[in-house]
Design a protein around this motif. Structure first.
Motif, PDB file in Angstrom:
ATOM      1  N   LEU A 161       0.571  -1.102  -0.285  1.00  0.00           N
ATOM      2  CA  LEU A 161       0.003  -0.191  -0.141  1.00  0.00           C
ATOM      3  C   LEU A 161       1.065   1.039   0.091  1.00  0.00           C
ATOM      4  O   LEU A 161       0.451   2.816  -0.728  1.00  0.00           O
ATOM      5  CB  LEU A 161      -0.699   0.113   1.211  1.00  0.00           C
ATOM      6  N   ILE A 162       1.727   1.201   0.478  1.00  0.00           N
ATOM      7  CA  ILE A 162       3.112   2.421   0.853  1.00  0.00           C
ATOM      8  C   ILE A 162       3.067   2.531  -0.817  1.00  0.00           C
ATOM      9  O   ILE A 162       3.537   3.064  -0.689  1.00  0.00           O
ATOM     10  CB  ILE A 162       3.735   2.707   2.265  1.00  0.00           C
ATOM     11  N   GLY A 163       4.218   1.886  -0.958  1.00  0.00           N
ATOM     12  CA  GLY A 163       4.317   1.675  -1.996  1.00  0.00           C
ATOM     13  C   GLY A 163       3.921   2.365  -3.627  1.00  0.00           C
ATOM     14  O   GLY A 163       4.128   2.748  -4.702  1.00  0.00           O
ATOM     15  N   ALA A 164       2.488   1.679  -3.950  1.00  0.00           N
ATOM     16  CA  ALA A 164       1.468   2.296  -4.801  1.00  0.00           C
ATOM     17  C   ALA A 164       0.893   3.919  -4.227  1.00  0.00           C
ATOM     18  O   ALA A 164       1.004   4.142  -5.129  1.00  0.00           O
ATOM     19  CB  ALA A 164      -0.200   1.148  -4.688  1.00  0.00           C
ATOM     20  N   GLY A 165       0.883   3.886  -2.990  1.00  0.00           N
ATOM     21  CA  GLY A 165       0.867   5.226  -3.062  1.00  0.00           C
ATOM     22  C   GLY A 165       1.786   5.773  -3.471  1.00  0.00           C
ATOM     23  O   GLY A 165       1.632   6.801  -4.245  1.00  0.00           O
ATOM     24  N   HIS A 166       2.823   5.568  -3.042  1.00  0.00           N
ATOM     25  CA  HIS A 166       3.934   6.471  -3.408  1.00  0.00           C
ATOM     26  C   HIS A 166       4.484   7.134  -5.105  1.00  0.00           C
ATOM     27  O   HIS A 166       4.441   8.064  -5.424  1.00  0.00           O
ATOM     28  CB  HIS A 166       5.479   5.656  -3.065  1.00  0.00           C
ATOM     29  N   LEU A 167       3.506   5.694  -5.818  1.00  0.00           N
ATOM     30  CA  LEU A 167       3.421   5.734  -7.169  1.00  0.00           C
ATOM     31  C   LEU A 167       2.211   7.054  -7.508  1.00  0.00           C
ATOM     32  O   LEU A 167       2.560   7.504  -8.632  1.00  0.00           O
ATOM     33  CB  LEU A 167       3.632   4.451  -7.572  1.00  0.00           C
ATOM     34  N   MET A 185      -6.674   1.789  -5.968  1.00  0.00           N
ATOM     35  CA  MET A 185      -5.602   1.424  -5.052  1.00  0.00           C
ATOM     36  C   MET A 185      -6.402   0.114  -3.750  1.00  0.00           C
ATOM     37  O   MET A 185      -5.557  -0.484  -3.793  1.00  0.00           O
ATOM     38  CB  MET A 185      -4.523   2.153  -5.334  1.00  0.00           C
ATOM     39  N   VAL A 186      -6.081   1.024  -3.305  1.00  0.00           N
ATOM     40  CA  VAL A 186      -6.116   0.612  -1.891  1.00  0.00           C
ATOM     41  C   VAL A 186      -7.565  -0.857  -2.129  1.00  0.00           C
ATOM     42  O   VAL A 186      -6.953  -2.004  -1.330  1.00  0.00           O
ATOM     43  CB  VAL A 186      -6.695   1.799  -0.701  1.00  0.00           C
ATOM     44  N   THR A 187      -8.436  -0.590  -2.418  1.00  0.00           N
ATOM     45  CA  THR A 187      -9.506  -1.414  -2.732  1.00  0.00           C
ATOM     46  C   THR A 187      -8.214  -2.493  -3.638  1.00  0.00           C
ATOM     47  O   THR A 187      -9.087  -3.638  -3.548  1.00  0.00           O
ATOM     48  CB  THR A 187     -10.263  -0.940  -3.360  1.00  0.00           C
ATOM     49  N   THR A 188      -8.059  -1.488  -4.706  1.00  0.00           N
ATOM     50  CA  THR A 188      -7.383  -3.355  -5.349  1.00  0.00           C
ATOM     51  C   THR A 188      -6.678  -4.345  -4.328  1.00  0.00           C
ATOM     52  O   THR A 188      -6.538  -5.742  -4.355  1.00  0.00           O
ATOM     53  CB  THR A 188      -6.636  -2.539  -6.409  1.00  0.00           C
ATOM     54  N   VAL A 189      -5.768  -3.428  -3.826  1.00  0.00           N
ATOM     55  CA  VAL A 189      -4.825  -4.743  -3.047  1.00  0.00           C
ATOM     56  C   VAL A 189      -5.173  -4.978  -1.730  1.00  0.00           C
ATOM     57  O   VAL A 189      -4.923  -5.744  -1.520  1.00  0.00           O
ATOM     58  CB  VAL A 189      -3.808  -3.544  -1.988  1.00  0.00           C
ATOM     59  N   LEU A 190      -6.339  -4.387  -0.962  1.00  0.00           N
ATOM     60  CA  LEU A 190      -6.877  -4.993  -0.113  1.00  0.00           C
ATOM     61  C   LEU A 190      -8.997  -6.007  -0.037  1.00  0.00           C
ATOM     62  O   LEU A 190      -8.579  -6.703   0.588  1.00  0.00           O
ATOM     63  CB  LEU A 190      -7.247  -3.996   1.263  1.00  0.00           C
ATOM     64  N   GLY A 191      -8.455  -5.711  -0.948  1.00  0.00           N
ATOM     65  CA  GLY A 191     -10.062  -6.369  -1.744  1.00  0.00           C
ATOM     66  C   GLY A 191     -10.632  -7.481  -1.055  1.00  0.00           C
ATOM     67  O   GLY A 191     -10.854  -7.639  -0.699  1.00  0.00           O
ATOM     68  N   ALA A 192      -9.580  -8.883  -1.826  1.00  0.00           N
ATOM     69  CA  ALA A 192      -9.823  -9.994  -1.117  1.00  0.00           C
ATOM     70  C   ALA A 192      -9.091 -10.347   0.182  1.00  0.00           C
ATOM     71  O   ALA A 192     -10.169 -11.550   0.720  1.00  0.00           O
ATOM     72  CB  ALA A 192      -8.303 -10.706  -1.900  1.00  0.00           C
ATOM     73  N   HIS A 193      -9.259  -9.715   1.091  1.00  0.00           N
ATOM     74  CA  HIS A 193      -8.948  -9.794   2.557  1.00  0.00           C
ATOM     75  C   HIS A 193      -9.941  -8.741   3.125  1.00  0.00           C
ATOM     76  O   HIS A 193      -9.888  -9.102   4.380  1.00  0.00           O
ATOM     77  CB  HIS A 193      -7.491  -9.092   2.407  1.00  0.00           C
TER      78      HIS A 193
END
Length: 196
Positions: A161-167, A185-193
């Motif tokens: 999440l931090i890396g994607a946020g930085h991008l 972006m956050v939904t994509t990273v966390l969605g499955a969990h």
């Protein structure tokens, strides 16, 4: 500045000046002269309080990392309220809306600064590493509450999440990402969990 005039908390004054220069003009403009001019003090003031400019920059970076403690506490206390995605998106936006996004290139391009920071911060770029710790702590709290799956790899999701946020936020000269882009972006990273 006239001699004999006491400066109140000169370190804070210099750090705040450095932050303003960094945010306004970027890492290449951050010089001891720019900082002292911005702070309205004589150049010698900086060198009376720090061994050299890289020592000043190392203390500045660590000071800004320490300021993240309140963000960490605020995010952790949000566990169980709102939505997990909304809370993380707000935290990422706050992190990268601060001086953090400008500190990253400063640390990357100054070898001596990185060497000095390794003494106090052995891994990674301090603001990014602290951001990942902050998000991991929050995600662990949400996991305990059952709003994030028990099998969610919190220690892997947080730096992602931090890396994607930085991008998303890395281009200081362009428009910042929209709230929808950060949320997506956050939904994509966390969605499955996520758990209902």
């Amino acid at each position: 500045m006239p001699t004999g005039v006491a400066l109140r908390d000169v370190r804070a004054q210099l750090f705040d000046a450095a932050e303003r220069v960094l945010l306004r003009s970027g890492p290449s403009a951050l010089t001891s002269r720019a900082v002292t001019d911005e702070a309205g003090v004589a150049k010698g003031v900086l060198h009376r309080h720090f061994a050299d400019f890289d020592a000043f920059l190392a203390d500045f970076v660590l000071d800004r990392v320490e300021r993240m403690d309140s963000q960490t506490e605020s995010l952790r206390s949000a566990a169980g309220t709102g939505t997990v995605v909304g809370n993380v998106a707000a935290a990422v936006t706050a992190l990268f809306g601060s001086v953090a996004v400008a500190i990253v290139p400063l640390v990357i391009f100054r070898d001596e600064l990185r060497a000095r920071l390794r003494d106090a911060w052995p891994a990674g770029v301090p603001v990014l590493t602290e951001g990942a710790i902050m998000v991991a702590s929050y995600l662990a709290a949400e996991q305990e509450l059952g709003r994030l799956g028990s099998d969610a790899p919190v220690d892997g999701l947080a730096p992602t999440l931090i890396g994607a946020g930085h991008l998303l936020f890395a281009d200081r000269t362009g428009a910042p990402p929209t709230p929808d882009a950060v949320h997506s972006m956050v939904t994509t990273v966390l969605g499955a969990h996520l758990r209902p």
